[in-house]
Design an enzyme around this catalytic site. Structure first.
Site, mmCIF file in Angstrom:
data_model
loop_
_atom_site.group_PDB
_atom_site.id
_atom_site.type_symbol
_atom_site.label_atom_id
_atom_site.label_comp_id
_atom_site.label_asym_id
_atom_site.label_seq_id
_atom_site.Cartn_x
_atom_site.Cartn_y
_atom_site.Cartn_z
ATOM 1 C CG HIS A 66 -1.726 1.108 1.532
ATOM 2 N ND1 HIS A 66 -2.305 1.329 2.768
ATOM 3 C CD2 HIS A 66 -2.110 2.145 0.742
ATOM 4 C CE1 HIS A 66 -3.002 2.451 2.722
ATOM 5 N NE2 HIS A 66 -2.899 2.960 1.511
ATOM 6 C CG MET A 68 -0.432 5.352 2.468
ATOM 7 S SD MET A 68 -0.546 4.781 4.173
ATOM 8 C CE MET A 68 0.268 3.210 4.023
ATOM 9 C CG MET A 137 -7.028 4.641 3.054
ATOM 10 S SD MET A 137 -6.050 3.242 3.627
ATOM 11 C CE MET A 137 -5.689 3.728 5.312
ATOM 12 N N GLY A 177 -8.285 0.426 11.524
ATOM 13 C CA GLY A 177 -9.215 0.269 12.637
ATOM 14 C C GLY A 177 -10.065 -0.985 12.589
HETATM 15 C C1 DX5 Z 1 -2.649 3.223 7.935
HETATM 16 C C2 DX5 Z 1 -2.234 1.939 7.271
HETATM 17 C C3 DX5 Z 1 -2.880 0.739 7.827
HETATM 18 C C4 DX5 Z 1 -2.542 0.489 9.259
HETATM 19 C C5 DX5 Z 1 -3.593 -0.387 9.853
HETATM 20 O O1 DX5 Z 1 -2.060 4.281 7.296
HETATM 21 O O2 DX5 Z 1 -2.534 1.981 5.891
HETATM 22 O O3 DX5 Z 1 -2.607 -0.404 7.030
HETATM 23 O O4 DX5 Z 1 -1.289 -0.100 9.436
HETATM 24 O O5 DX5 Z 1 -3.359 -0.460 11.230
HETATM 25 P P1 DX5 Z 1 -4.542 -0.705 12.258
HETATM 26 O O6 DX5 Z 1 -5.153 -2.013 11.887
HETATM 27 O O7 DX5 Z 1 -3.832 -0.731 13.562
HETATM 28 O O8 DX5 Z 1 -5.505 0.436 12.103
HETATM 29 ZN ZN ZN Z 2 -2.399 0.086 4.679
#
Ligand code: DX5
Ligand code: ZN
Length: 215
Positions: A66, A68, A137, A177
């Site tokens: 993923h 970002m 997201m 989450g």
């Molecule tokens: C957030 C990430 C998620 C994150 C999820 O920016 O893309 O993949 O690691 O973590 P949890 O499950 O703890 O919300």
């Molecule tokens: Zn992610």
């Protein structure tokens, strides 16, 4: 289709990475979720190529990266070379999204688009059938351990309707989450892949947490 659980390695113990990779290998998880953050697109820096390579060396399941990051086109081939099979870029980071998706496909990877919580799923209408997955997201990207944004469930339902209506072959991944408590509701709404970081690695028994999220 049964739910694919993708533990987010962002919440793994980086001092003991092999152990956590092995836990995922042995569990009912389907994919490894790798969160790549550049400190520009999101207000955090996660990890880069050396860590992905270390995970790839022992991972026995597909890796889902993923991105970002701004201008992800610069790095697509390096993710392919490291063995990534599922690669998502952010809608908000790509001016020429269709071209980026084509580039991912031309490299032989499955292509996905990630949407920030404020970005409507309707913006994907003209590209949906070109995608292998959409990463919705359900927190603002940048950090693990945040609370699920409740409105996301509605977005999953709407996206599912779009996919069915257009007869596209596109999976819905929900990221952020996700817990043992909301997983069943998300599966019911239409999710195919559930990413979970803190709910897996923060659990007393991570293998059991994966099992519970899978449902
Ligand atoms: C957030 C990430 C998620 C994150 C999820 O920016 O893309 O993949 O690691 O973590 P949890 O499950 O703890 O919300
Ligand atoms: Zn992610």
């Amino acid at each position: 289709m049964s739910i694919i659980v993708a533990p987010s390695m962002l919440s793994a113990d980086f001092g003991n990475l092999d152990k956590d990779v092995e836990m995922v290998n042995q569990s009912e998880a389907g994919w490894f979720h790798l969160d790549i953050m550049d400190g520009v697109f999101v207000p955090n820096i996660s990890y880069g190529f050396p860590v992905v390579k270390a995970i790839a060396k022992r991972a026995k399941k597909p890796m889902d990266a993923h991105l970002m990051i701004v201008d992800p086109d610069r790095y697509l081939s390096q993710f392919k070379d490291m063995g990534v099979e599922w690669l998502s870029v952010h809608y908000e980071a790509c001016t020429h999204l269709h071209r980026t998706i084509q580039a991912i496909h031309n490299l032989g990877m499955k292509a996905g688009v990630a949407l920030n919580p404020h970005t409507p799923v309707s913006l994907l209408e003209d590209i949906l059938c070109d995608l292998d997955f959409v990463c919705l997201m359900s927190v603002n990207p940048g950090f693990g351990g945040q609370s699920f944004i409740e409105h996301s469930t509605e977005k999953v339902k709407r996206l599912k309707e779009m996919i069915v209506k257009n007869n596209c072959n596109c999976l819905i991944e929900v990221d952020g989450g996700v817990t043992t408590k909301n997983a069943a509701m998300l599966a019911e709404a239409g999710a195919d892949v559930l990413v979970a970081g803190s709910a897996v690695f923060g659990a007393a028994d991570p293998t059991e947490a994966v099992k519970l999220i899978k449902g």
